[in-house]
Design a protein around this motif. Structure first.
Motif, PDB file in Angstrom:
ATOM      1  N   THR A 145     -26.124  13.797 -34.283  1.00 35.91           N
ATOM      2  CA  THR A 145     -25.043  12.571 -34.269  1.00 35.91           C
ATOM      3  C   THR A 145     -24.956  12.256 -32.854  1.00 35.91           C
ATOM      4  OG1 THR A 145     -23.954  13.574 -36.091  1.00 35.91           O
ATOM      5  CG2 THR A 145     -22.922  11.977 -34.688  1.00 35.91           C
ATOM      6  N   GLN A 146     -24.977  13.321 -32.077  1.00 34.01           N
ATOM      7  CA  GLN A 146     -24.767  12.751 -30.551  1.00 34.01           C
ATOM      8  C   GLN A 146     -25.995  12.038 -30.015  1.00 34.01           C
ATOM      9  OE1 GLN A 146     -23.738  16.507 -28.747  1.00 34.01           O
ATOM     10  NE2 GLN A 146     -21.579  16.196 -29.172  1.00 34.01           N
ATOM     11  N   ARG A 147     -27.176  12.512 -30.363  1.00 30.14           N
ATOM     12  CA  ARG A 147     -28.327  11.915 -30.015  1.00 30.14           C
ATOM     13  C   ARG A 147     -28.529  10.515 -30.311  1.00 30.14           C
ATOM     14  NH1 ARG A 147     -32.925  14.591 -32.167  1.00 30.14           N
ATOM     15  NH2 ARG A 147     -32.060  16.515 -31.570  1.00 30.14           N
ATOM     16  N   MET A 148     -28.034  10.080 -31.688  1.00 33.39           N
ATOM     17  CA  MET A 148     -27.943   9.066 -32.452  1.00 33.39           C
ATOM     18  C   MET A 148     -26.980   7.964 -31.556  1.00 33.39           C
ATOM     19  SD  MET A 148     -29.401   6.717 -34.531  1.00 33.39           S
ATOM     20  CE  MET A 148     -30.249   7.476 -35.816  1.00 33.39           C
TER      21      MET A 148
ATOM     22  N   GLY B 130     -41.402   5.692 -28.872  1.00 27.93           N
ATOM     23  CA  GLY B 130     -41.242   6.548 -27.651  1.00 27.93           C
ATOM     24  C   GLY B 130     -39.734   6.221 -27.162  1.00 27.93           C
ATOM     25  N   GLY B 131     -39.406   4.940 -27.364  1.00 29.67           N
ATOM     26  CA  GLY B 131     -38.081   4.666 -27.042  1.00 29.67           C
ATOM     27  C   GLY B 131     -36.966   5.146 -27.803  1.00 29.67           C
ATOM     28  N   VAL B 132     -37.206   5.680 -29.334  1.00 28.22           N
ATOM     29  CA  VAL B 132     -36.116   6.239 -29.822  1.00 28.22           C
ATOM     30  C   VAL B 132     -36.468   7.705 -29.648  1.00 28.22           C
ATOM     31  CG1 VAL B 132     -35.930   4.403 -31.275  1.00 28.22           C
ATOM     32  CG2 VAL B 132     -37.379   6.304 -32.075  1.00 28.22           C
ATOM     33  N   GLY B 133     -37.287   8.140 -28.767  1.00 26.13           N
ATOM     34  CA  GLY B 133     -37.316   9.626 -28.591  1.00 26.13           C
ATOM     35  C   GLY B 133     -38.221  10.413 -29.744  1.00 26.13           C
ATOM     36  N   LEU B 134     -39.204   9.622 -30.325  1.00 23.19           N
ATOM     37  CA  LEU B 134     -40.018  10.334 -31.424  1.00 23.19           C
ATOM     38  C   LEU B 134     -41.549  10.220 -30.797  1.00 23.19           C
ATOM     39  CD1 LEU B 134     -38.648   8.937 -34.958  1.00 23.19           C
ATOM     40  CD2 LEU B 134     -38.498  11.280 -33.879  1.00 23.19           C
TER      41      LEU B 134
END
Ligand SMILES: Nc1ncnc2c1ncn2[C@@H]1O[C@H](COP(=O)(O)OP(=O)(O)OP(=O)(O)O)[C@@H](O)[C@H]1O
Ligand SMILES: [Mg+2]
Lengths: 311, 251
Positions: free
Chosen positions: B184-187, B134-138
């Motif tokens: 890229t921006q998300r990363m 969840g913390g990395v958006g998955l």
């Protein structure tokens, strides 16, 4: 929760196998008890190979070694008049596991062709050792004096009793195997098969887990060897011939790697076809060969993959 | 001054006649994000491999968190708090996203000689894994087979696997390589939230990402670190401009 197709197939298979002795009795065809018992013995060998080949990604081309060690353990004890089955079978398991430990320590750090060659070489060594043991019949082998004795608990000379012992052991190994591959232990070897550098990078040191799996598979196949000696009532180095290793591997691939049930199906189908076709023609291998090629090409997940798509 | 989190001295590695790592000294301070830049083939990935313990150096020493780890392999270093991502995405493709992360949790929860309980039913593995995912958006992609994730999601998954080992040092080898602008921006956003919690060594060709994230930058050319400094210092360094930035490569 819906019962999976896999579970239905398994339950149906177990019931069918349990019905073989009474049906064979009704049909007055005792030969089928013998045939299906043989299938189940090879099913145990094949599912033990699936643990390291399918789940562990270790292409062991020497699984017949443990079959031979287990069989010789029973045969040599019997030769000297020691027919206690508990002792014979324990030694069969322990000796096979010990051999697997030695072979595993040397082979597991290698991979690919080297792994295949090392496991094959060890098995060839044992095969020639068997041939050189003149005391135990050399390359002709020798008959087993008596089937293993279990202190009156069960009499293996009774074909049905022996049959149900093998069936019970097969079901036990299916259960143990299923638990093991889904437990933490299984997840380590499966992750190492999937991507070993990644497994190491997250902190797994896969070597000892792979070695442990190798030893467990060797021990289980050793028990299959002990059963085989009782089945054939004859002992021969042929149990360890490399073509036998190939046959066991074929059962796994034909039935479906990484399914445990698949190798059981593979053993039943392969030995069944062998039996049917060899009655029709002496050139039965010419028919069997192409059939196997077709299955491997068109059923990527083996026969079991065809009947249980939810796996 | 406190001891650096990782300190490398005289690290060297040759492939045949090629000096891929040439007497490298490198200090990464606790808490900083330290970028390593340099042209293709400079030896960045080779260096990361040696820091992670995947590759054995021919010479040199590595200290991590106050101890000499030179002789430790990758799993041992992972257990001390070193985690990495790979330049070429490296995941368990035939496992679900959640499985991937749960495996990383498992690798850091004692030995794995457990034969009976299904690992996928173990809350002490699944819950932390789900939290990291969840913390990395998955979080919404937990049950998707890792092979079926989009490229950018797979890179996020790699970060999640690294984080699940609760690392002190993250080694990231080109985390935005091959990504579109949005990915890229998300990363980069994800990494900027991480940089406050964990020390990062960042190998990256994307200069926007580097200058957004890095506290310090080392420049590597032909296996050697030719300059180390703040982003401003490195930008102004004539040798660096000649060797690298001046080439105008952004590949
Ligand atoms: N296993 C290997 N065997 C032989 N040569 C290698 C090996 N790994 C890397 N090299 C060589 O070492 C040099 C450094 O490679 P490395 O991958 O570390 O560069 P890099 O800085 O990461 O490049 P890139 O920016 O393209 O990822 C290159 O010349 C490469 O060809
Ligand atoms: Mg690289």
């Amino acid at each position: 929760m819906a019962i999976s197709r896999r579970a239905i197939v398994l339950a149906a298979g177990a019931v069918l196998l349990a019905l073989v002795p009474p049906v064979a009795g009704l049909l007055n065809q005792p030969f089928y008890v013998d045939l299906f018992r043989r299938m189940m013995i090879f099913a145990i060998a094949a599912l033990s190979l699936d643990l390291i080949l399918g789940y562990g990604g270790m292409v062991s081309f020497g699984h017949a070694a443990y079959l031979g060690i287990g069989a010789y353990a029973v045969g040599i004890f019997a030769f000297y008049g020691v027919d206690n089955g508990f002792l014979q079978w324990s030694v069969a398991i322990a000796a096979s596991a010990a051999a697997a430990l030695v072979i595993g320590v040397i082979s597991i750090r290698t991979s690919g062709v080297y792994f295949i060659m090392i496991t094959l070489a060890f098995t060839q060594m044992l095969y020639y050792l068997g041939i050189s043991l003149e005391t135990y019949g050399g390359d002709n082998g020798m008959p087993l004096k008596t089937r293993s004795q279990f202190a009156g608990l069960v009499d293996l000379r009774n074909p049905s009793a022996f049959y149900y012992v093998v069936l019970a052991l097969l079901l036990l190994f299916l259960l143990l195997g299923r638990r093991l591959v889904d437990a933490r232990f299984g997840m380590v070897i499966r992750s190492a098969r999937s991507n070993e550098p990644r497994a190491r990078a997250i902190g797994f040191a896969p070597f000892r887990y792979k070695l442990a799996a190798f030893v467990l598979a060797g021990g289980a196949c050793g028990l299959a060897g002990a059963l085989l000696a009782n089945q054939t009532e004859y002992l021969t180095p042929d149990f360890m011939h490399w073509t036998r290793s190939g046959e066991i591997m074929f059962m796994v691939i034909l039935g479906g790697m990484r399914t445990l049930f698949g190798p059981v199906l593979g053993a039943v189908v392969l030995l069944g076809l062998e039996d049917v076709l060899s009655a029709l023609t002496e050139h039965w291998q010419i028919i069997l060969g192409p059939f196997l090629v077709v299955v491997v090409l068109f059923a990527k997940r083996g026969l079991f993959g065809l009947v249980s798509r939810d796996g | 001054m406190a001891e650096p989190l990782i300190a490398v001295r005289g690290l060297s590695k040759s492939f045949g006649g090629l000096r891929a790592t040439d007497r490298v000294d490198l200090d990464v301070e606790d808490g900083e994000t330290h970028a390593i830049i340099g042209p293709n083939g400079a030896g960045k990935t080779t260096l990361i491999g040696q820091l992670a313990g995947d590759l054995r150096p021919d010479a040199g020493t590595t200290r991590f968190a106050g101890r000499d780890v030179t002789s430790l392999d990758a799993p041992a270093r992972s257990r001390l708090g070193l985690a990495r991502s790979f330049q070429i995405t490296s995941i368990f493709p035939d496992f679900s996203a959640l499985d991937n992360v749960a495996l990383a949790v498992q690798a850091h929860s004692g030995h794995s000689f457990h034969f009976w309980r299904p690992a996928r039913a173990e809350r002490e593995l699944r819950e932390p894994a789900l939290a990291v995912l969840g913390g990395v958006g998955l979080g919404a992609r937990a049950d998707v087979l890792a092979a079926n994730l989009a490229h950018g999601e797979q890179r996020q998954l790699e970060i999640a696997m690294a984080l699940a080992t609760r690392p002190r040092l993250l080694l990231l080898d080109e985390p935005v390589a091959g990504m579109g602008l949005e990915e890229t921006q998300r990363m980069v956003r994800l990494l900027s939230t991480l940089k406050r919690r964990v020390t990062i060594v960042l190998v990256e060709h994307d200069m926007d990402a580097v200058f957004t994230l890095a506290d310090r930058i080392s420049v590597m050319v032909y296996g050697r670190i030719i300059a180390t400094g703040s982003p401003e210092e490195v930008r102004g360094n004539a040798e660096v401009r000649r060797a690298y930035l001046g080439e105008g490569t952004e590949s």
